[in-house]
Design a protein around this motif. Structure first.
Motif, PDB file in Angstrom:
ATOM      1  N   PRO A   1     108.483  56.272  21.734  1.00  0.00           N
ATOM      2  CA  PRO A   1     107.485  55.551  20.931  1.00  0.00           C
ATOM      3  C   PRO A   1     106.231  55.228  21.725  1.00  0.00           C
ATOM      4  CG  PRO A   1     109.648  54.465  20.899  1.00  0.00           C
ATOM      5  CD  PRO A   1     109.639  55.432  22.031  1.00  0.00           C
ATOM      6  N   GLY A   2     105.148  55.103  20.976  1.00  0.00           N
ATOM      7  CA  GLY A   2     103.924  54.536  21.517  1.00  0.00           C
ATOM      8  C   GLY A   2     103.914  53.039  21.242  1.00  0.00           C
TER       9      GLY A   2
ATOM     10  N   GLY B   1      93.829  44.008  16.063  1.00  0.00           N
ATOM     11  CA  GLY B   1      93.030  45.043  15.405  1.00  0.00           C
ATOM     12  C   GLY B   1      93.732  46.376  15.266  1.00  0.00           C
ATOM     13  N   ILE B   2      95.039  46.415  15.507  1.00  0.00           N
ATOM     14  CA  ILE B   2      95.789  47.661  15.456  1.00  0.00           C
ATOM     15  C   ILE B   2      96.996  47.507  14.537  1.00  0.00           C
ATOM     16  CG2 ILE B   2      97.194  49.285  16.806  1.00  0.00           C
ATOM     17  CD1 ILE B   2      95.549  48.487  19.242  1.00  0.00           C
ATOM     18  N   LYS B   3      97.222  48.484  13.705  1.00  0.00           N
ATOM     19  CA  LYS B   3      98.477  48.527  12.949  1.00  0.00           C
ATOM     20  C   LYS B   3      99.450  49.352  13.777  1.00  0.00           C
ATOM     21  CE  LYS B   3     100.671  49.531   8.500  1.00  0.00           C
ATOM     22  NZ  LYS B   3     101.432  48.269   8.551  1.00  0.00           N
TER      23      LYS B   3
ATOM     24  N   GLN C   1      96.266  54.722  15.157  1.00  0.00           N
ATOM     25  CA  GLN C   1      95.178  54.116  15.923  1.00  0.00           C
ATOM     26  C   GLN C   1      95.370  54.241  17.435  1.00  0.00           C
ATOM     27  OE1 GLN C   1      95.267  50.381  13.294  1.00  0.00           O
ATOM     28  NE2 GLN C   1      93.146  50.406  14.007  1.00  0.00           N
ATOM     29  N   GLN C   2      96.349  55.018  17.843  1.00  0.00           N
ATOM     30  CA  GLN C   2      96.559  55.287  19.263  1.00  0.00           C
ATOM     31  C   GLN C   2      96.488  56.790  19.483  1.00  0.00           C
ATOM     32  OE1 GLN C   2     100.461  54.280  20.779  1.00  0.00           O
ATOM     33  NE2 GLN C   2      99.753  54.161  22.893  1.00  0.00           N
ATOM     34  N   ALA C   3      95.842  57.198  20.566  1.00  0.00           N
ATOM     35  CA  ALA C   3      95.771  58.623  20.890  1.00  0.00           C
ATOM     36  C   ALA C   3      95.710  58.771  22.410  1.00  0.00           C
ATOM     37  CB  ALA C   3      94.570  59.275  20.207  1.00  0.00           C
ATOM     38  N   PHE C   4      95.087  59.842  22.903  1.00  0.00           N
ATOM     39  CA  PHE C   4      95.117  60.175  24.319  1.00  0.00           C
ATOM     40  C   PHE C   4      93.731  60.023  24.926  1.00  0.00           C
ATOM     41  CE2 PHE C   4      97.966  62.768  21.766  1.00  0.00           C
ATOM     42  CZ  PHE C   4      99.189  62.357  22.262  1.00  0.00           C
ATOM     43  N   ALA C   5      93.689  59.453  26.117  1.00  0.00           N
ATOM     44  CA  ALA C   5      92.427  59.301  26.835  1.00  0.00           C
ATOM     45  C   ALA C   5      92.268  60.455  27.815  1.00  0.00           C
ATOM     46  CB  ALA C   5      92.399  57.971  27.584  1.00  0.00           C
TER      47      ALA C   5
END
Length: 247
Positions: free
Chosen positions: A177-178, A202-204, A236-240
């Motif tokens: 999981p993230g 601010g994140i679901k 709302q999460q991805a890769f930097a």
């Protein structure tokens, strides 16, 4: 079906217990907090077997599993869920005690339960092991040092178990999981709820129910199908990109 869940008294584990019992499965719920296990037993009745267990204690793991009544010994699914992150300090400032605790729980606890339960699955040629990894095991971030390393171990050990189990019907899956909004960050920040909640502002984020639903899907695949790895994040999460320090 009998499902053995470590770390069952909160977060992912508690969500799994609820989902699986509601589906009619029998669940061995383990954890260190006996009062929470008692509450779960009162709520779920005969479909739940509460087992006080600290996965860091090798002898306790062995004795607790040996103590299971005959009707609870044929474990179909082992879910190595117990785990934690402690602190976000850089390696050069981190607590060695925190590192030890993460290694003892996330690595040794996972190994102790697997080593104890796996041989019976192999002898019956039936069973499934679900390991809770993390995207942190693949993607590093500042302050994630030992936590990320323990989850990288879970990933690689899951793959190695699959290799060792070739020729059997025992399946192994690593769930990665993230960001999930559970007690995870409260534990990481040692009870500082305000700091923990700020992580998800601010994140679901994913929920414990999302993880329980994912695992439910994995264990209900046809017997000839092994899901090796599932990596999941909120949208709302991805890769930097790479980090660069400029002088």
């Amino acid at each position: 079906m009998i499902i053995f869940i470590t770390g069952a008294t909160a977060g992912f584990g508690a969500a799994m217990v609820k989902r699986f019992i509601n589906k009619g499965y029998k669940v061995i719920a383990t954890g260190r907090r006996s009062e929470r296990l008692d509450q779960m037993k009162a709520e779920y009745g005969d479909h739940l077997y509460p087992l006080v267990l600290d996965v860091q204690d090798k002898e306790m793991v062995s004795k607790a599993i040996d103590s299971l009544p005959a009707e609870w010994k044929r474990i179909d699914v082992l879910i190595n869920n117990a785990g934690l992150a402690l602190g976000t300090e850089l390696a050069q400032k981190a607590s060695l005690e925190d590192w030890d605790t993460m290694i003892q729980t996330n690595i040794n606890g996972f190994l102790y339960c697997t080593h104890k339960i796996l041989p019976d699955m192999v002898s019956r040629n039936h069973g499934q092991i679900i390991n809770l990894g993390s995207v942190a095991g693949e993607f590093p971030y500042q302050g994630g040092n030992v936590y990320g390393a323990t989850k990288a171990f879970v990933h690689q050990m899951s793959m190695n178990l699959r290799s060792d189990l070739l020729g059997t019907n025992v399946r192994v899956t690593n769930i990665e999981p993230g960001m999930c909004h559970t007690e995870f960050s409260e534990v990481r920040f040692k009870g500082d709820k305000e700091k923990a909640d700020s992580v998800y502002k601010g994140i679901k984020a994913l929920s414990a129910d999302d993880i329980a639903e994912t695992i439910d899907w994995v264990i209900t695949r046809p017997a000839h199908v092994n899901i090796n790895v599932i990596s999941l994040m909120p949208t709302q999460q991805a890769f930097a990109g790479f980090s660069v320090h400029r002088t």
